[in-house]
Each structure stands twice: as structure tokens, then as C-alpha cells.
Design an enzyme around this catalytic site. Structure first.
Site, short mmCIF file in Angstrom:
data_model
loop_
_atom_site.label_atom_id
_atom_site.label_comp_id
_atom_site.label_asym_id
_atom_site.label_seq_id
_atom_site.Cartn_x
_atom_site.Cartn_y
_atom_site.Cartn_z
CB SER A 141 -1.03 -0.12 1.38
OG SER A 141 -1.39 1.38 1.36
CE1 TYR A 155 -4.47 -2.05 5.09
CE2 TYR A 155 -3.38 -0.08 4.42
CZ TYR A 155 -3.94 -1.20 4.03
OH TYR A 155 -4.21 -1.40 2.79
#
Length: 249
Positions: A141, A155
Site C-alpha cells: 500500500s 495497517y
């Protein structure tokens, strides 16, 4: 004739499901895994109706059942007689600021996104080493490029760790094995559908996945997707002061 066999984890929804559709359209046979088998069956039926020559195998798999992962991967490789590409996609977006009483959410995300990914990579690479080649793809990401605050802290850290695992494997230069790390920017999916505020540069699932699939097909070492604006922003994020990064998240 099939162009090869692609295994996608976390394929029951979001980016994983759309990757399955787009790889099927490109002529690949598919192995799809997720916890929600009924969603996988629906997706397999949809793909079969559009691409009747495509073989789709589905398997139930919770990637946090670490001992189950290698068995499922090996079963898929045996069923097809080959396994050409594994896309480590299964993940969670849960999270809370550290120290606010939601250690459970952060722990679940860490186990799924990092330890679960490690289990998948171990299983895939064992198959690829024995076969003499294969393509390992990990979905990281853009948020994994830097430490992020509040709900994104865990995350982002898991996605950074995943990227470093992939880089380590790439550095090893295993004969015949190619490794691609994908850094998606803001792509609408079930993981973020609860976000109601307007997010700059957000693209729909189909558009975002089209960029992911194109990068994977080129077997790039790493790819920021979609290219605009994430290539320039990705490089900028790596060097920006934390005070600036804070204002961007």
C-alpha cells in the site's frame, strides 16, 4: 490455451475479486481462496459464464490459520499440475490509535496482513523453488511507505513489513522466481466503502485493478498504481518531513 495459473488470496471481494475477473479476461486459469466460500462460488460462476474456457478452482482459506496455508497451496498446485503466479492479497483494514483500548483490532490486522502474508509467501516460494520458477506478487500500500497516524498506524506498518519481505526475497535472486511489490493508492473497495468523506485521487475498483493487473503482467519489481498521481507522490512521500506527511493523512 491457458496463459498460466494464477492463485489469488482474499478473492471473495474487493480488489481480489476484480483481479480474478481481469486475469480471467486475459486468458488465465484461476485458483481463488478466501474465508467466505459462498462468495467465491458466486464469483467462479460469474467468470465461467463470461469465459467458459477458463478453469476456476476455489478453496476455503483463512490465512491466519498458518498451518493450513501450505496444504491449500500445495493442493491447488497439484490440482492444476502447475502454479505460475501467486498474488498475496488477503488483508484487513481494521485499526485504532495505539493505546486506546483496541489492541484486538490492531492485533487482528497485524496477524492477517503480515504473519498471514508471511505464511503465504513461505508456501508459494516452496512451490516455486521446487518448480524452478514462478511469479510472487504482494499487494502492499502507498500507506506502507511511511509511518501513519491514528487508525492507520498498524495497517501501514504491516504493509511496510510486507514490502520488506518481498524486497528480501527479490534480493535473494532465487533462480526463475520473479517478485513484484504493488503499492496501490486510493482505490475504492469493500475495505474502505465505509469512508464517507471525499478522498482526493480515489478511483473505482475496476480502474484501480486495471492498473494493478497491467503492472503485474509487466512483472515489474515494484509499481505505484494508478501511475498518476502515485508515482510522483510515492517518491515524494519517502523523503517528505513527518510534519508534512501528517497533514496528508
Amino acid at each position: 490455451m491457458s496463459r498460466g495459473v494464477v492463485l489469488i488470496t482474499g478473492a471473495s471481494s474487493g480488489l481480489g475479486a476484480e483481479m480474478a475477473r481481469q486475469f480471467a479476461a486475459r486468458g488465465y486459469d484461476l485458483a481463488l481462496t478466501a474465508r467466505r466460500t459462498e462468495r467465491l462460488e458466486q464469483l467462479a460462476g460469474e467468470i465461467a459464464a463470461i469465459h467458459p474456457g477458463t478453469r476456476v478452482e476455489v478453496r476455503t482459506l483463512d490465512v491466519t490459520d498458518f498451518d493450513a496455508v501450505p496444504g491449500v497451496f500445495a493442493e491447488i498446485a497439484a490440482a492444476f499440475g502447475r502454479l505460475d503466479r501467486v498474488i498475496v492479497n488477503a488483508g484487513l483494514g481494521k485499526g485504532a490509535p495505539l493505546g486506546t483500548g483496541r489492541a484486538d483490532a490492531n492485533r487482528e490486522t497485524a496477524l492477517t496482513n503480515f504473519v498471514g502474508a508471511l505464511a503465504q509467501m513461505e508456501a508459494a516460494l516452496e512451490i516455486f523453488r521446487a518448480a524452478g520458477g514462478g511469479h510472487l506478487v504482494v499487494i502492499s500500500s502507498i500507506s506502507g511507505l511511511r509511518g501513519m497516524r491514528k487508525t492507520l498506524t498498524t495497517y501501514a506498518a504491516t504493509k511496510a513489513g510486507l514490502a520488506h519481505l518481498a524486497e528480501g526475497v527479490r534480493s535473494e535472486r532465487i533462480p526463475g522466481v520473479k517478485v513484484t511489490t504493488v503499492y496501490p493508492g486510493y482505490i475504492r473497495s469493500e475495505m474502505n466503502e465505509h469512508v464517507t468523506q471525499k478522498t482526493p485521487f480515489m478511483v473505482d475498483t475496476e480502474t484501480g485493478v486495471r492498473a494493478i493487473v497491467a503492472a503485474v503482467e509487466k512483472e515489474k519489481a515494484q509499481a505505484y498504481v494508478p501511475a498518476w498521481p502515485w508515482i510522483p507522490l510515492g517518491y515524494a512521500l519517502r523523503g517528505l518531513p513527518l510534519s508534512v506527511v501528517r497533514r496528508l493523512t
